[in-house]
Scaffold this motif. Structure first.
Motif, PDB file in Angstrom:
ATOM      1  N   TYR A 113      23.956 -68.375  21.498  1.00 29.05           N
ATOM      2  CA  TYR A 113      22.508 -68.481  21.337  1.00 29.05           C
ATOM      3  C   TYR A 113      22.177 -68.363  19.857  1.00 29.05           C
ATOM      4  N   GLY A 114      21.025 -68.898  19.491  1.00 21.66           N
ATOM      5  CA  GLY A 114      20.655 -68.876  18.091  1.00 21.66           C
ATOM      6  C   GLY A 114      19.167 -69.011  17.872  1.00 21.66           C
ATOM      7  N   VAL A 115      18.762 -68.687  16.654  1.00 28.31           N
ATOM      8  CA  VAL A 115      17.365 -68.797  16.231  1.00 28.31           C
ATOM      9  C   VAL A 115      17.342 -69.380  14.825  1.00 28.31           C
ATOM     10  N   GLY A 116      16.210 -69.951  14.459  1.00 35.17           N
ATOM     11  CA  GLY A 116      16.107 -70.508  13.122  1.00 35.17           C
ATOM     12  C   GLY A 116      14.734 -71.055  12.817  1.00 35.17           C
ATOM     13  N   LEU A 117      14.623 -71.682  11.645  1.00 32.55           N
ATOM     14  CA  LEU A 117      13.390 -72.321  11.194  1.00 32.55           C
ATOM     15  C   LEU A 117      13.697 -73.727  10.725  1.00 32.55           C
ATOM     16  N   ARG A 118      12.769 -74.627  10.987  1.00 38.96           N
ATOM     17  CA  ARG A 118      12.901 -76.016  10.551  1.00 38.96           C
ATOM     18  C   ARG A 118      11.686 -76.385   9.718  1.00 38.96           C
ATOM     19  N   VAL A 119      11.940 -77.054   8.580  1.00 35.54           N
ATOM     20  CA  VAL A 119      10.861 -77.566   7.738  1.00 35.54           C
ATOM     21  C   VAL A 119      11.051 -79.075   7.646  1.00 35.54           C
ATOM     22  N   LYS A 120      10.037 -79.817   8.087  1.00 33.89           N
ATOM     23  CA  LYS A 120      10.083 -81.275   8.031  1.00 33.89           C
ATOM     24  C   LYS A 120       8.660 -81.807   7.922  1.00 33.89           C
ATOM     25  N   PRO A 121       8.373 -82.551   6.852  1.00 37.42           N
ATOM     26  CA  PRO A 121       7.051 -83.180   6.747  1.00 37.42           C
ATOM     27  C   PRO A 121       6.835 -84.136   7.918  1.00 37.42           C
ATOM     28  N   PRO A 122       5.599 -84.290   8.388  1.00 42.25           N
ATOM     29  CA  PRO A 122       5.319 -85.071   9.597  1.00 42.25           C
ATOM     30  C   PRO A 122       5.796 -86.532   9.563  1.00 42.25           C
ATOM     31  N   ILE A 123       5.698 -87.222   8.460  1.00 39.51           N
ATOM     32  CA  ILE A 123       6.040 -88.641   8.433  1.00 39.51           C
ATOM     33  C   ILE A 123       7.450 -88.870   7.900  1.00 39.51           C
ATOM     34  N   PHE A 124       7.919 -88.036   7.008  1.00 42.99           N
ATOM     35  CA  PHE A 124       9.225 -88.164   6.379  1.00 42.99           C
ATOM     36  C   PHE A 124      10.332 -87.880   7.412  1.00 42.99           C
ATOM     37  N   PRO A 125      11.388 -88.720   7.536  1.00 40.39           N
ATOM     38  CA  PRO A 125      12.393 -88.528   8.602  1.00 40.39           C
ATOM     39  C   PRO A 125      13.421 -87.427   8.339  1.00 40.39           C
ATOM     40  N   ILE A 126      13.474 -86.891   7.114  1.00 43.54           N
ATOM     41  CA  ILE A 126      14.502 -85.896   6.784  1.00 43.54           C
ATOM     42  C   ILE A 126      13.881 -84.502   6.764  1.00 43.54           C
ATOM     43  N   GLY A 127      14.587 -83.561   7.385  1.00 46.33           N
ATOM     44  CA  GLY A 127      14.142 -82.176   7.409  1.00 46.33           C
ATOM     45  C   GLY A 127      15.299 -81.253   7.069  1.00 46.33           C
ATOM     46  N   ILE A 128      15.012 -79.964   7.009  1.00 47.71           N
ATOM     47  CA  ILE A 128      16.055 -78.975   6.726  1.00 47.71           C
ATOM     48  C   ILE A 128      15.851 -77.784   7.662  1.00 47.71           C
ATOM     49  N   GLU A 129      16.969 -77.224   8.126  1.00 48.01           N
ATOM     50  CA  GLU A 129      16.919 -76.091   9.037  1.00 48.01           C
ATOM     51  C   GLU A 129      17.831 -74.977   8.540  1.00 48.01           C
ATOM     52  N   ALA A 130      17.433 -73.755   8.815  1.00 49.11           N
ATOM     53  CA  ALA A 130      18.285 -72.582   8.629  1.00 49.11           C
ATOM     54  C   ALA A 130      18.464 -71.977  10.015  1.00 49.11           C
TER      55      ALA A 130
END
Length: 169
Positions: A113-130
């Protein structure tokens, strides 16, 4: 109306897939609550996730653990929850980890199991997660009853902090 509904569901399903490429920045193995042993080096993760309406989905990842890590296949269910800002989401994952390679000789598959945060602008296809993921593994049976009874006392946790770049299409 049915055809439009089915078409909308199909397009939404296809449009919500995500490729994942990650790097393990911290890895630690603990045995039954004893102090953990950090692994040197980096692990790399390659994965695919399929979301339904951007809220829940399923995914699979393969992690190449490197010299001191555990190679693992991780299948999971995922939930993504808005956390205030439109481009930030909380992530909750639960699934099953299957050790691969040399680790498969020593460890059984187990819950993860895991938890994290994702940051991704609404229109831009690339995001980053921790992501912080805890893989619970058990030692494989050796065939010797006394040794297996002793080894059953030890629970192994493989804790990984991973930074992942995502591409949504």
């Amino acid at each position: 109306m049915k055809k439009i509904s089915l078409l909308l569901i199909a397009v939404t399903t296809i449009a919500s897939a995500q490729l994942r490429l990650g790097l393990d920045v911290s890895r630690e193995m603990t045995v039954s609550g004893m102090s953990g042993e950090k692994s040197e080096g980096m692990g790399f993760t390659l994965g695919y996730e399929k979301m339904l309406l951007s809220l829940v989905g399923v995914g699979a990842e393969y992690t190449a653990g490197g010299d001191e890590g555990v190679d693992m296949l991780y299948g999971y269910a995922v939930g993504k929850i808005p956390v205030g800002f439109p481009m930030v989401r909380g992530i909750i994952r639960a699934g099953y980890s299957l050790p691969m390679g040399d680790a498969a000789d020593f460890y059984e598959a187990g819950l993860a199991y895991g938890v994290g945060l994702r940051v991704k602008p609404p229109i831009f296809p690339i995001g980053i997660e921790a992501l912080y993921t805890m893989h619970n593994l058990e030692m494989k049976s050796s065939g010797d009853d006394m040794e297996d009874m002793f080894m059953a006392l030890f629970k192994i946790k493989w804790n990984v902090l991973n930074i992942t770049a995502t591409y949504s299409f």
